[in-house]
Design an enzyme around this catalytic site. Structure first.
Site, PDB file in Angstrom:
ATOM      1  N   LEU A  74      66.618 -42.485 -50.688  1.00 42.40           N
ATOM      2  CA  LEU A  74      66.868 -43.494 -49.652  1.00 42.40           C
ATOM      3  C   LEU A  74      65.589 -44.263 -49.373  1.00 42.40           C
ATOM      4  O   LEU A  74      64.602 -43.706 -48.915  1.00 42.40           O
ATOM      5  CB  LEU A  74      67.367 -42.827 -48.369  1.00 42.40           C
ATOM      6  N   HIS A 101      57.697 -36.621 -42.323  1.00 37.93           N
ATOM      7  CA  HIS A 101      56.814 -37.787 -42.412  1.00 37.93           C
ATOM      8  C   HIS A 101      57.247 -38.823 -41.379  1.00 37.93           C
ATOM      9  O   HIS A 101      58.443 -39.014 -41.119  1.00 37.93           O
ATOM     10  CB  HIS A 101      56.898 -38.379 -43.819  1.00 37.93           C
TER      11      HIS A 101
END
Length: 342
Positions: A125, A228
């Site tokens: 993605l 992240h």
């Protein structure tokens, strides 16, 4: 208008351009000619006519219909770990205790496993920064659920999604520095790049025994299960759809893996079939995803809808053109947000 569709052979340059923008830690699409070519080949093969393959990579791109520009990509692996082993750490707990010494310590552990072998996986993605607005990231990600709802026979009943783990502003992963580097003697970016092409070296070099996390640096411990910064919105989106972290992390960056049963995913549960009426209508109100039912010609976009009758909705000519549909076509719809039904 943005539409999500299967990748095509003429998307090679666009895919190569996206790969240059992903950055360190984005294992499934890196700035590598060989990987990009292999990714495109696998994506095209998945949509060829014939039987249902045990392993397939269904790749989709997001295209701006007015310009033809490709601004994003997403994918679904039908099954992981069948032809190549799928490695992941399971986070556990061991107790070291002594009544005689009045000592009781709970110690977190990491054990390498293949527990998700055969599971389907949401993967790859990525949306360009310029396109990250107006819920386009949600459309790109969630469109995969409508594809899975339409073709459930192509997927496992269990679904996972690996979230990119934490790294600092310089692209350095504290989890890798505290653990992986000791066994691989490679920088994180280099090891990650190699793993995207072949995972054989993981079996050769990774420690087979349980790892006590209290022996790692504090920075490495803190990174276990941490997402992240750029991936945090994607994690929240999937959690809102019903996916959960259950104690499995990536062996390179320590990023969390989310899990769910496919039939428990909100967008899959709440999706429904309706027929299309095409007319000029006011484009406001609650946003819905609308997807077609054709396999190789699958398309998905988002738009407000207007009820035109029982199991009948009205869409604008622009929406119909984006989906390549005509009056009376059956489509699948679901609200972009949870708790709403048409």
């Amino acid at each position: 208008m943005m539409v999500v569709r299967p990748i095509q052979a003429n998307d090679h340059e666009a895919l190569r351009d996206l790969a240059r923008k992903t950055g360190p830690g984005f294992t499934s699409l890196q700035d590598n000619d060989e990987q990009v070519a292999a990714k495109l080949e696998a994506g095209l093969a998945a949509f060829l006519p014939g039987g249902i393959p045990a392993e397939a990579l269904y790749l989709f791109v997001m295209e701006e219909t007015d310009t033809g520009e490709v601004v994003g990509i997403c994918g679904i692996e039908a099954a992981v770990g069948l032809s190549e082993p799928w490695y992941i750490y399971r986070v556990g707990t061991l107790v070291h205790a002594s009544r005689e010494l009045n000592v009781y310590n709970q110690i977190n552990t990491l054990t390498i496993t293949n527990d998700h072998t055969g599971y389907s996986e949401l993967c790859t993605l990525f949306l360009t920064p310029e396109a990250r607005h107006n819920k386009q990231g949600s459309l790109l990600s969630k469109s995969r659920f409508l594809f899975m709802a339409e073709f459930p026979q192509r997927f496992n009943e269990h679904l996972i999604a690996e979230m990119r783990g934490y790294s600092d502003v310089n692209g350095i992963s504290p989890f890798w520095e505290g653990l992986g580097r000791h066994f691989f003697s490679l920088d994180f970016a280099e090891a990650d790049k190699i793993s995207s092409m072949s995972k054989v070296f993981i079996a050769e070099l990774m420690p087979k025994n349980t790892i006590y996390t209290n022996l790692l640096s504090q920075d490495a411990q803190d990174a276990i299960g941490k997402t992240h910064e750029a991936t945090t919105p994607a994690r929240r989106l999937l959690e809102n759809e019903g996916m959960r972290y259950t104690g499995y992390v990536d062996i390179f960056d320590g990023g969390p893996t989310l899990e769910a049963r496919v039939n428990d995913i909100r967008a899959i549960q709440e999706s429904q079939y309706v027929k299309i009426h095409i007319a000029d209508i006011a484009s406001d109100g609650e946003l819905y995803m609308i997807s077609t039912t054709e396999f190789s010609q699958f398309r998905c976009c988002m738009s407000p809808l207007m009820r035109a009758g029982k199991n009948l909705i009205t869409v604008t000519p622009d929406v119909a053109a984006a989906l390549n549909i005509i009056e009376g076509t059956t489509v699948r719809i679901v609200a972009m947000s949870s708790g709403r039904r048409f």
